[in-house]
Design a protein around this motif. Structure first.
Motif, PDB file in Angstrom:
ATOM      1  N   SER A 171       0.831  -1.206   0.000  1.00  0.00           N
ATOM      2  CA  SER A 171       0.000   0.000   0.000  1.00  0.00           C
ATOM      3  C   SER A 171       0.866   1.257   0.000  1.00  0.00           C
ATOM      4  O   SER A 171       0.549   2.242  -0.673  1.00  0.00           O
ATOM      5  CB  SER A 171      -0.923   0.015   1.227  1.00  0.00           C
ATOM      6  OG  SER A 171      -1.869  -1.026   1.168  1.00  0.00           O
ATOM      7  N   ALA A 172       1.974   1.228   0.750  1.00  0.00           N
ATOM      8  CA  ALA A 172       2.882   2.374   0.782  1.00  0.00           C
ATOM      9  C   ALA A 172       3.490   2.626  -0.590  1.00  0.00           C
ATOM     10  O   ALA A 172       3.640   3.775  -1.013  1.00  0.00           O
ATOM     11  CB  ALA A 172       3.979   2.139   1.821  1.00  0.00           C
ATOM     12  N   ALA A 173       3.846   1.543  -1.297  1.00  0.00           N
ATOM     13  CA  ALA A 173       4.429   1.680  -2.629  1.00  0.00           C
ATOM     14  C   ALA A 173       3.425   2.297  -3.601  1.00  0.00           C
ATOM     15  O   ALA A 173       3.762   3.197  -4.388  1.00  0.00           O
ATOM     16  CB  ALA A 173       4.900   0.324  -3.137  1.00  0.00           C
ATOM     17  N   VAL A 174       2.185   1.826  -3.548  1.00  0.00           N
ATOM     18  CA  VAL A 174       1.146   2.366  -4.436  1.00  0.00           C
ATOM     19  C   VAL A 174       0.864   3.828  -4.082  1.00  0.00           C
ATOM     20  O   VAL A 174       0.722   4.680  -4.970  1.00  0.00           O
ATOM     21  CB  VAL A 174      -0.140   1.519  -4.335  1.00  0.00           C
ATOM     22  CG1 VAL A 174      -1.284   2.170  -5.110  1.00  0.00           C
ATOM     23  CG2 VAL A 174       0.113   0.109  -4.853  1.00  0.00           C
TER      24      VAL A 174
ATOM     25  N   ILE B 104       5.893  -4.013  -7.288  1.00  0.00           N
ATOM     26  CA  ILE B 104       5.924  -3.602  -8.696  1.00  0.00           C
ATOM     27  C   ILE B 104       4.628  -3.986  -9.401  1.00  0.00           C
ATOM     28  O   ILE B 104       4.060  -3.206 -10.177  1.00  0.00           O
ATOM     29  CB  ILE B 104       7.142  -4.216  -9.404  1.00  0.00           C
ATOM     30  CG1 ILE B 104       8.433  -3.619  -8.822  1.00  0.00           C
ATOM     31  CG2 ILE B 104       7.069  -3.980 -10.911  1.00  0.00           C
ATOM     32  CD1 ILE B 104       9.694  -4.243  -9.372  1.00  0.00           C
ATOM     33  N   VAL B 105       4.139  -5.202  -9.143  1.00  0.00           N
ATOM     34  CA  VAL B 105       2.885  -5.646  -9.760  1.00  0.00           C
ATOM     35  C   VAL B 105       1.742  -4.722  -9.359  1.00  0.00           C
ATOM     36  O   VAL B 105       0.916  -4.315 -10.188  1.00  0.00           O
ATOM     37  CB  VAL B 105       2.571  -7.104  -9.370  1.00  0.00           C
ATOM     38  CG1 VAL B 105       1.145  -7.476  -9.771  1.00  0.00           C
ATOM     39  CG2 VAL B 105       3.560  -8.048 -10.015  1.00  0.00           C
ATOM     40  N   ALA B 106       1.680  -4.370  -8.079  1.00  0.00           N
ATOM     41  CA  ALA B 106       0.618  -3.480  -7.607  1.00  0.00           C
ATOM     42  C   ALA B 106       0.726  -2.100  -8.249  1.00  0.00           C
ATOM     43  O   ALA B 106      -0.280  -1.494  -8.617  1.00  0.00           O
ATOM     44  CB  ALA B 106       0.676  -3.367  -6.085  1.00  0.00           C
ATOM     45  N   ILE B 107       1.948  -1.600  -8.385  1.00  0.00           N
ATOM     46  CA  ILE B 107       2.161  -0.294  -9.020  1.00  0.00           C
ATOM     47  C   ILE B 107       1.741  -0.327 -10.478  1.00  0.00           C
ATOM     48  O   ILE B 107       1.064   0.582 -10.970  1.00  0.00           O
ATOM     49  CB  ILE B 107       3.636   0.123  -8.885  1.00  0.00           C
ATOM     50  CG1 ILE B 107       3.976   0.439  -7.427  1.00  0.00           C
ATOM     51  CG2 ILE B 107       3.946   1.328  -9.775  1.00  0.00           C
ATOM     52  CD1 ILE B 107       5.454   0.614  -7.171  1.00  0.00           C
ATOM     53  N   GLU B 108       2.130  -1.373 -11.183  1.00  0.00           N
ATOM     54  CA  GLU B 108       1.797  -1.481 -12.604  1.00  0.00           C
ATOM     55  C   GLU B 108       0.300  -1.666 -12.810  1.00  0.00           C
ATOM     56  O   GLU B 108      -0.247  -1.219 -13.825  1.00  0.00           O
ATOM     57  CB  GLU B 108       2.576  -2.631 -13.233  1.00  0.00           C
ATOM     58  CG  GLU B 108       4.080  -2.339 -13.304  1.00  0.00           C
ATOM     59  CD  GLU B 108       4.876  -3.504 -13.858  1.00  0.00           C
ATOM     60  OE1 GLU B 108       4.336  -4.638 -13.876  1.00  0.00           O
ATOM     61  OE2 GLU B 108       6.041  -3.291 -14.270  1.00  0.00           O
ATOM     62  N   THR B 109      -0.369  -2.290 -11.868  1.00  0.00           N
ATOM     63  CA  THR B 109      -1.826  -2.445 -11.953  1.00  0.00           C
ATOM     64  C   THR B 109      -2.512  -1.093 -11.887  1.00  0.00           C
ATOM     65  O   THR B 109      -3.565  -0.875 -12.500  1.00  0.00           O
ATOM     66  CB  THR B 109      -2.338  -3.352 -10.815  1.00  0.00           C
ATOM     67  OG1 THR B 109      -1.710  -4.629 -10.924  1.00  0.00           O
ATOM     68  CG2 THR B 109      -3.853  -3.525 -10.883  1.00  0.00           C
TER      69      THR B 109
END
Length: 283
Positions: free
Chosen positions: A22-25, A68-73
């Protein structure tokens, strides 16, 4: 021919927890708004044997990949940098904050993963980091509306809190509420008229003190808010409309009620993340 200095990144502490994802997103918009890289930093212990080191590295790579997957989503273009280091997670992130524009960590860590100590040592990060530290709740993205509250008191961090409050509210196209708390007399604790009068008196003081802020930022909706007792009381009453609280590192009431395990328990019914600002002289 002049060379361009490297951009200071937004650094995210990755430890394999849902909160770290969540922090990354959450940090994506911060990096995009500043046009700087988003650096995912995962710290592993320095294992004595090759087998343990390999397992730690593999676990760290999985944790970073989840981010990374969450960010790319999310489909927001951002430059991603990855850094996997050995050492003490808290010490490594404090050092990384020297060259960062912001440090983002999850409000809760995850046991038995690289960097598990992050959740337990958020207090150390916020007290020693060389840049603002965002402590992000794992469910922060679930809030439909975006509201920013900047808490001010008689500490020396008011300038930094207001500066970041304006930036965050403008970046989110959100209203900036400037909050000050006050303490009632013992006999007035349950007196609704005394509470209303105290709130009016506190808001009026803010209006006089911060009139210059509205004049400086006429494009921004700025409201003055008052709360009897504590900031957490205000956050619970406005849980549906506030997703970011900005406070100074040296706030009068300390940080224990907002961050770490105690803060997580206090704010369990809200989706409010916390941005802790050091004094401007250390930024």
């Amino acid at each position: 021919m002049s060379t361009r200095r490297p951009s200071r990144p937004v650094v995210v502490g990755v430890d394999g927890s849902h909160a770290a994802v969540s922090a990354a997103v959450w940090a994506v918009d911060e990096a995009v708004r500043r046009d700087v890289p988003l650096r995912l930093t995962c710290v592993v212990d320095g294992a004595d044997d090759a087998g343990s080191a390999a397992r730690d590295l593999a676990t760290a790579e999985i944790a970073v990949r989840e981010c990374i997957v969450a960010i790319e989503t999310d489909r927001t273009p951002v430059k991603i940098e990855v850094e996997i280091r050995q050492g003490d997670p808290t010490a490594v992130l404090i050092e990384a904050s020297r060259s960062a524009v912001m440090l983002c960590v999850g409000a809760t860590g995850r046991e038995h993963t690289p960097g598990a100590a992050l959740g337990a040592h958020i207090g150390e990060l916020t007290s020693a980091a060389h840049c603002p530290v965002a402590v992000i709740r794992p469910d922060s993205s679930a809030l439909d509306t975006s509201g920013v509250v900047a808490e001010i008191d008689d500490s020396c961090d008011i300038a930094a809190v207001l500066e970041h409050g304006v930036a965050e509210a403008r970046g989110r196209h959100a209203t900036l509420s400037i909050l000050s708390t006050w303490q009632p007399r013992f006999t007035d604790i349950h007196d609704t008229q005394a509470r209303a009068a105290g709130n009016r008196r506190t808001r009026a003081g803010l209006e006089r003190k911060l009139d210059w802020l509205r004049r400086k930022h006429p494009d921004l909706t700025i409201k003055m808010a008052a709360a009897q007792g504590s900031t957490t009381t205000y956050l619970h009453r406005h849980a549906a409309s506030v997703d970011l609280l900005i406070v100074g590192r040296t706030r009068r009431d300390g940080l224990c009620d907002l961050i770490g395990s105690a803060g997580h328990a206090t704010l369990i019914d809200t989706m409010c993340s916390v941005l802790v600002c050091p004094p401007r002289s250390t930024l």
